[in-house]
Write an enzyme that holds these catalytic residues in place. Structure first.
Site, PDB file in Angstrom:
ATOM      1  N   ASP A   1      -0.235  -0.248   5.096  1.00  0.00           N
ATOM      2  CA  ASP A   1       0.324   0.990   5.641  1.00  0.00           C
ATOM      3  C   ASP A   1      -0.654   2.164   5.690  1.00  0.00           C
ATOM      4  O   ASP A   1      -0.403   3.147   6.369  1.00  0.00           O
ATOM      5  CB  ASP A   1       1.562   1.398   4.826  1.00  0.00           C
ATOM      6  CG  ASP A   1       2.648   0.349   4.877  1.00  0.00           C
ATOM      7  OD1 ASP A   1       2.760  -0.336   5.903  1.00  0.00           O
ATOM      8  OD2 ASP A   1       3.382   0.201   3.889  1.00  0.00           O
TER       9      ASP A   1
ATOM     10  N   HIS B   1       7.012  -9.324  10.179  1.00  0.00           N
ATOM     11  CA  HIS B   1       6.113  -9.728   9.100  1.00  0.00           C
ATOM     12  C   HIS B   1       4.804 -10.370   9.538  1.00  0.00           C
ATOM     13  O   HIS B   1       3.950 -10.611   8.691  1.00  0.00           O
ATOM     14  CB  HIS B   1       6.861 -10.639   8.123  1.00  0.00           C
ATOM     15  CG  HIS B   1       7.638  -9.868   7.109  1.00  0.00           C
ATOM     16  ND1 HIS B   1       8.867  -9.325   7.387  1.00  0.00           N
ATOM     17  CD2 HIS B   1       7.342  -9.478   5.835  1.00  0.00           C
ATOM     18  CE1 HIS B   1       9.317  -8.673   6.333  1.00  0.00           C
ATOM     19  NE2 HIS B   1       8.412  -8.753   5.381  1.00  0.00           N
TER      20      HIS B   1
ATOM     21  N   ASP C   1      -1.172   4.392   3.535  1.00  0.00           N
ATOM     22  CA  ASP C   1      -0.418   5.587   3.137  1.00  0.00           C
ATOM     23  C   ASP C   1      -0.768   6.062   1.733  1.00  0.00           C
ATOM     24  O   ASP C   1       0.049   6.659   1.043  1.00  0.00           O
ATOM     25  CB  ASP C   1       1.087   5.313   3.244  1.00  0.00           C
ATOM     26  CG  ASP C   1       1.534   4.157   2.358  1.00  0.00           C
ATOM     27  OD1 ASP C   1       0.659   3.439   1.821  1.00  0.00           O
ATOM     28  OD2 ASP C   1       2.748   3.967   2.202  1.00  0.00           O
TER      29      ASP C   1
ATOM     30  N   ASP D   1       1.590   2.535  -3.896  1.00  0.00           N
ATOM     31  CA  ASP D   1       1.931   3.647  -4.790  1.00  0.00           C
ATOM     32  C   ASP D   1       2.880   3.236  -5.911  1.00  0.00           C
ATOM     33  O   ASP D   1       2.732   3.691  -7.048  1.00  0.00           O
ATOM     34  CB  ASP D   1       2.457   4.860  -4.007  1.00  0.00           C
ATOM     35  CG  ASP D   1       3.510   4.484  -2.971  1.00  0.00           C
ATOM     36  OD1 ASP D   1       4.015   3.347  -3.033  1.00  0.00           O
ATOM     37  OD2 ASP D   1       3.817   5.325  -2.117  1.00  0.00           O
ATOM     38  N   GLY D   2       3.817   2.354  -5.614  1.00  0.00           N
ATOM     39  CA  GLY D   2       4.725   1.884  -6.664  1.00  0.00           C
ATOM     40  C   GLY D   2       3.968   1.196  -7.784  1.00  0.00           C
ATOM     41  O   GLY D   2       4.267   1.390  -8.976  1.00  0.00           O
TER      42      GLY D   2
ATOM     43  N   ARG E   1       5.905   2.118   7.036  1.00  0.00           N
ATOM     44  CA  ARG E   1       6.807   2.946   6.206  1.00  0.00           C
ATOM     45  C   ARG E   1       6.818   4.395   6.704  1.00  0.00           C
ATOM     46  O   ARG E   1       7.029   4.610   7.896  1.00  0.00           O
ATOM     47  CB  ARG E   1       6.402   2.841   4.737  1.00  0.00           C
ATOM     48  CG  ARG E   1       6.558   1.381   4.203  1.00  0.00           C
ATOM     49  CD  ARG E   1       6.632   1.352   2.690  1.00  0.00           C
ATOM     50  NE  ARG E   1       5.519   2.097   2.085  1.00  0.00           N
ATOM     51  CZ  ARG E   1       5.409   2.342   0.784  1.00  0.00           C
ATOM     52  NH1 ARG E   1       6.334   1.886  -0.054  1.00  0.00           N
ATOM     53  NH2 ARG E   1       4.399   3.006   0.308  1.00  0.00           N
TER      54      ARG E   1
ATOM     55  N   ARG F   1       7.994  -7.635  -6.845  1.00  0.00           N
ATOM     56  CA  ARG F   1       8.446  -6.317  -7.305  1.00  0.00           C
ATOM     57  C   ARG F   1       9.259  -6.582  -8.571  1.00  0.00           C
ATOM     58  O   ARG F   1      10.209  -7.341  -8.539  1.00  0.00           O
ATOM     59  CB  ARG F   1       9.295  -5.627  -6.243  1.00  0.00           C
ATOM     60  CG  ARG F   1       8.559  -5.481  -4.920  1.00  0.00           C
ATOM     61  CD  ARG F   1       9.352  -4.668  -3.890  1.00  0.00           C
ATOM     62  NE  ARG F   1       8.850  -4.947  -2.554  1.00  0.00           N
ATOM     63  CZ  ARG F   1       7.824  -4.296  -1.976  1.00  0.00           C
ATOM     64  NH1 ARG F   1       7.205  -3.332  -2.620  1.00  0.00           N
ATOM     65  NH2 ARG F   1       7.420  -4.604  -0.762  1.00  0.00           N
TER      66      ARG F   1
ATOM     67  N   GLY G   1       4.071  -5.311  -1.760  1.00  0.00           N
ATOM     68  CA  GLY G   1       3.899  -6.088  -0.525  1.00  0.00           C
ATOM     69  C   GLY G   1       2.491  -6.646  -0.446  1.00  0.00           C
ATOM     70  O   GLY G   1       1.532  -5.991  -0.835  1.00  0.00           O
TER      71      GLY G   1
ATOM     72  N   THR H   1       3.549   1.225  36.574  1.00  0.00           N
ATOM     73  CA  THR H   1       4.631   0.304  36.911  1.00  0.00           C
ATOM     74  C   THR H   1       5.171  -0.416  35.690  1.00  0.00           C
ATOM     75  O   THR H   1       6.175  -1.090  35.760  1.00  0.00           O
ATOM     76  CB  THR H   1       4.143  -0.729  37.931  1.00  0.00           C
ATOM     77  OG1 THR H   1       2.966  -1.343  37.410  1.00  0.00           O
ATOM     78  CG2 THR H   1       3.825  -0.075  39.258  1.00  0.00           C
TER      79      THR H   1
ATOM     80  N   THR I   1      -2.498  -2.403   0.791  1.00  0.00           N
ATOM     81  CA  THR I   1      -1.298  -2.250   1.611  1.00  0.00           C
ATOM     82  C   THR I   1      -1.726  -2.063   3.052  1.00  0.00           C
ATOM     83  O   THR I   1      -2.741  -1.433   3.318  1.00  0.00           O
ATOM     84  CB  THR I   1      -0.447  -1.034   1.177  1.00  0.00           C
ATOM     85  OG1 THR I   1       0.468  -0.723   2.250  1.00  0.00           O
ATOM     86  CG2 THR I   1      -1.276   0.202   0.906  1.00  0.00           C
TER      87      THR I   1
END
Lengths: 327, 327, 327, 327
Positions: free
Chosen positions: D131, D257, D133, D106-107, D175, D75, D14, D218, D129
């Site tokens: 994320d 996105h 992560d 990571d991929g 993710r 990918r 990504g 409210t 990324t």
């Protein structure tokens, strides 16, 4: 009249957001009508030096959102000479270019007009300037974006003004036209707006600031057009106010060149797209020596001689609204 | 040690984006721990004048996203006098306020330190300044937002620089610290960055600009910290460059107070929230005379005496990176 | 005709950026003309419940730059009943309110019209909706801001589309009007734009996407109006395209409520200011049962009965431009 | 160890804002150290197909401010096969490329690790990324920008939420990591934040919403991480809340996105610049099979095997702060 087969495009004078969108529209309209298109770099300077590049629909992808002009711009001294213009004409002839689209302001159109007269070469213009000082169009390309840039900047300055009970003088662009100052001043909630079309005078400004202080305002923004007489020495104006209105700490910000850049607003992108297509349409109709503008939301054309008269009228209703809502 | 039941909060010195988020966090942490909270308007000035207002969790809604400080700020001369501070103490006593959180910079902490010594009154501080010039915290509240504001402004200026092959000198804030200039300069892709921690000298700047011109760069941005020696007269510097590097047209932009305002970045909102909660935690632990900061992503506390030493170290690795990527 | 002394204002229906600027202008125009002004919370619901608050020039400071409406809005079922409207009228009588300004869309104007007929109570309306679907005004308050929000969002999506050679379907608001989709689609450089006023059909969309792929486009954005027939099931449309155009990976983004919020653009702030002043002007002239709009840059008024006819005409020239520049 | 003379770079997985800044830094560091640099288009797919292009310092100008990746990403299924990787290796050999920098998640690192083992070819990675992560770095490139994008979007949604007293469920990316949700949730002033690392459960969410309604709130924003169990069916969650908390009208926005795109924040540009230079430094030191990250503001390296373990720890202090300030 000969129908053009190959159209060149250049940007000239100060850059403005939306110029890229206009170039893109001209190029794609050429593709649509099966015409060739050529980009000329660095305005009239590149025209004289033969700095040309063939463009096609894919050459202009992913530029609609970018400020500035990828063809670059310049102010050309040489184009003011007959010799320079002769070279320019020869380059156009050698490249078999039949017509030219120029994007710029009044200086650009004046130069183009001379060239048309000398060489009977078809040229149409697009109004590309943040100043909105062109006659024959309600909006120039880049003006709406500049308004948003100014308003966003003043929103930030107001955070500080509010936090400290300060008076800020904010100088904005516009040359001799007060359009940016007046509209962005209203949009930013300015207490006072100094524009070249009016002549407020320092005394009236003082009175007004003094009055608004008394009415409970604890901070103030004064928007000053670069062309305004009492604003021309903005640091001197700040000193004058501090000396005469003791309770205020006065700060000055000159917004400067951030006003010329930035990703164009939706309005400017749509306007530039419409006018770019309109320029090719006009050339195909045989028009020349005209600027394509927008009046009452319709694409229209006006002779260069009209366009360069400038637009010094200011909307009286806007001035009245500015007075009322800054109460 | 007496556990506080009622905590007051004020903002002092220059305003910075995220101050509102910090106030909100202090107030809500008070609610969470069943403490009362009081807002003091206009910093130490309001403290002396008794300009107080009870706050609860709902009083601070919808402010996390706003620049400036809704409690307003000021620089107080009277707080520099014993008499002024005595008044301030009496006001706190009269309102049964047990502890104080002050948000500001080194001047704020210095004032607080004197007050603590005189009256043994518990105070903790939060670093609120765009300059990132405080010791004992990796980031000050407002700094990250200012970096984004500067980078966005220079992105706009670059549109024009690119369109015209110009050199722009852009002056940014930071007082004696080069953090804004160095980081925003890297972020904006500046060709050169002048910071007070280095002393490049005009000659080396010229050489470098000349070299980058030869390497094919057609436009340049030089970021100049307001505290840098050769940058202090930025218009003089522009003239010097124009005289010595004929091929360049040099323009100056002083970004000014837009750098202090604006909606805070996510980082500043989270930082301010963590430090605001951390301030109440510290007071509940009996801490005083300390600033709450963030080091290696952990909330921490450091004596005011350490914090006000200032942070004049510049990251050498960043300077190296700046040199490499502007090649 | 009785000249009003006390004017109330409310916002109704979906909120739109610029509503606060309009409220501010109404209140300040009242101050300017020495009239009293009253804010009514939560639209017709608050009118029925008597949720009123006196406003003066200072009550509306620092709101011109804020999205939403500080008076809050609602859709009121009770106002559809005679009993509800009777309560509303009694509240206005009890508070000595002489006239009302309502900001909203066609539903708001329809409700106001019924009320005027029943109680002969003076009301003027302002068009506040992002959809630009009101007859009798070239622009509604909030529309220009929504266009910029959509274009900025699609600029971001395009970053990913370009990086991955993907096709994105982006759904935008607008109810039955394609104005947002068409203008933002042009501004964002969309390859295709699906609007309710046209009926492209899935087959023509496929053909067109297939053609643009062949012409060298590696990524595509299709803007889909929420009111468009083939767009109404946008996830189904994505599946249909993936099944029929194997080479594309299709992603869907529904922009949703970010389109209704945000700080208003300069255009919307100026428009709202002009119309807000215009509403008070109209009431002072004795007008009622009309909407104040802008036509050809002049403030104007049109009967509610005209305004609620809706504006389903789409500018044919814009559709032509969209086709040409997406080549 | 052989010192590399020619380094290639690619982006994979990504896209994330700041990838262009990282590419620029790698290329300019190569120039700085007199190494050649090569861009590989479309990630591992372009590596297999030999889609290479020589890059120099000028090739990467004016990209630091752009979202996405100009080298494009993908990918690649074929890179999962031995045959695909063999082709890739041959291409690198044929082009005399000595080392590779891969930017991704990571991929990407897992794929690189396999390749290194098979061909003993030097590769270092950069964490790109949104994320956040990845293990072994405090921040991934693109994460800070995504936080700002989310916070700005929710600021807009809050305008509407406040105007209508509504509850909004806003789904954000990340993710399996709750970092975006937790930090942007705090920054946006969310009432509740649902993250995969916790498991709040629908009942506790209901209780909490019910409590905050009673405390005078409210309107409400609930930020839901895409990886959270009860958030995974966000429309179902909305229905559940509406059925059980009658007083609320619940709306859903899936941000989608827009979170991956946009001009990178200053932090991401500086981070990407530092890591890009760090990658070339590491290759020159003979490192391979490592990711370059930032820990405690220092550039550092960690084996790919560590990096791909993921980072599922959530900062407990942040969760506590989120609870306190949403009171």
């Amino acid at each position: 009249m000969k129908i053009p087969k190959k159209i060149a495009i250049l940007t000239s004078g100060g850059d403005a957001p939306g110029m890229n969108a206009a170039i893109r529209a001209v190029v794609r309209a050429c593709t649509y009508y099966n015409l060739e298109s050529v980009g000329i770099y660095r305005g009239f300077e590149g025209l004289i030096e033969g700095d040309f590049k063939e463009l096609d629909a894919r050459s202009v992808k992913n530029i609609i959102n970018r400020g500035g002009t990828f063809l670059k711009s310049s102010r050309s001294e040489e184009f003011r000479t007959e010799e320079g213009r002769k070279k320019a004409f020869n380059n156009l002839q050698n490249e078999n270019i039949d017509a030219l689209v120029v994007i710029g302001g009044d200086g650009t159109f004046a130069g183009a007009s001379v060239f048309i007269k000398e060489f009977n070469f078809p040229i149409v213009g697009l109004p590309g300037t943040i100043d909105n000082d062109i006659n024959g169009t309600d909006y120039t390309i880049g003006y709406d974006t500049a308004l948003n840039t100014v308003v966003e900047a003043i929103d930030k300055i107001r955070d500080t003004a509010n936090s400290h009970n300060r008076l800020f003088l904010v100088e904005v662009m516009g040359r001799d036209a007060g359009d940016i100052a007046l509209n962005a001043g209203i949009g930013a909630g300015a207490e006072e707006i100094l524009i070249p079309e009016q002549n407020m005078g320092r005394e009236r400004l003082l009175e007004s600031l003094s009055r608004s202080k008394k009415s409970g305002k604890t901070s103030s923004i004064v928007v000053v057009s670069e062309g305004d007489q009492i604003g021309k020495n903005i640091f001197g104006l700040a000193k004058y106010i501090e000396e005469n209105l003791k309770e205020y700490e006065v700060k000055v910000t000159v917004l400067g060149h951030i006003q010329r850049g930035g990703s164009p607003s939706c309005y400017d992108r749509v306007l530039a797209s419409r006018l770019g297509v309109g320029a090719v349409d006009a050339l195909l109709r045989g028009e020349t020596n005209v600027m394509i503008g927008i009046i009452h939301n319709k694409v229209t054309s006006v002779p260069f001689s009209e366009a360069i008269k400038g637009n010094n009228e200011i909307d009286e209703d806007l001035i009245r609204v500015a007075d009322i809502i800054s109460i």
